[in-house]
Design a protein around this motif. Sequence first.
Motif, PDB file in Angstrom:
ATOM      1  N   PHE A  91       0.834  -1.195   0.000  1.00  0.00           N
ATOM      2  CA  PHE A  91       0.000   0.000   0.000  1.00  0.00           C
ATOM      3  C   PHE A  91       0.872   1.251   0.000  1.00  0.00           C
ATOM      4  N   GLU A  92       1.859   1.275   0.857  1.00  0.00           N
ATOM      5  CA  GLU A  92       2.729   2.454   0.944  1.00  0.00           C
ATOM      6  C   GLU A  92       3.488   2.673  -0.369  1.00  0.00           C
ATOM      7  N   GLN A  93       3.968   1.602  -0.993  1.00  0.00           N
ATOM      8  CA  GLN A  93       4.718   1.729  -2.233  1.00  0.00           C
ATOM      9  C   GLN A  93       3.837   2.179  -3.391  1.00  0.00           C
ATOM     10  N   ASN A  94       2.587   1.734  -3.419  1.00  0.00           N
ATOM     11  CA  ASN A  94       1.747   1.954  -4.583  1.00  0.00           C
ATOM     12  C   ASN A  94       0.692   3.034  -4.417  1.00  0.00           C
ATOM     13  N   VAL A  95       0.287   3.304  -3.196  1.00  0.00           N
ATOM     14  CA  VAL A  95      -0.760   4.280  -2.959  1.00  0.00           C
ATOM     15  C   VAL A  95      -0.213   5.474  -2.164  1.00  0.00           C
TER      16      VAL A  95
END
Length: 103
Positions: free
Chosen positions: A96-100
Amino acid sequence: MPTQTEIELQAAAFRRLQKHLMQDRTDVQNIDLMNLAGFCRNCLSRWYAEAAADKGIEIGKEEARELFYGMTMAEWKENHQTDSGDAQKEAFKTAFEQNVGKD
């Protein structure tokens, strides 16, 4: 290829992806999609709302999800969502942190 034809083909491909995720592969969990591909059904509904906003159309988060899922989020969870394991949840935090971004 004419622009309108390209748009129509892109829309058809999107509708097919939506059908695949919403009808054919309800067994695949959002957490698994995010962990493996960096996006999930919720991302697709968010991108839909963002595209609408670019056209001056305001669609809220829940409305976008209902439009994409064809049901409320509560209905989807009740009908299709399963419990996630601790390893899945930890991997999701990173994905989530990497993509959003940060929550």
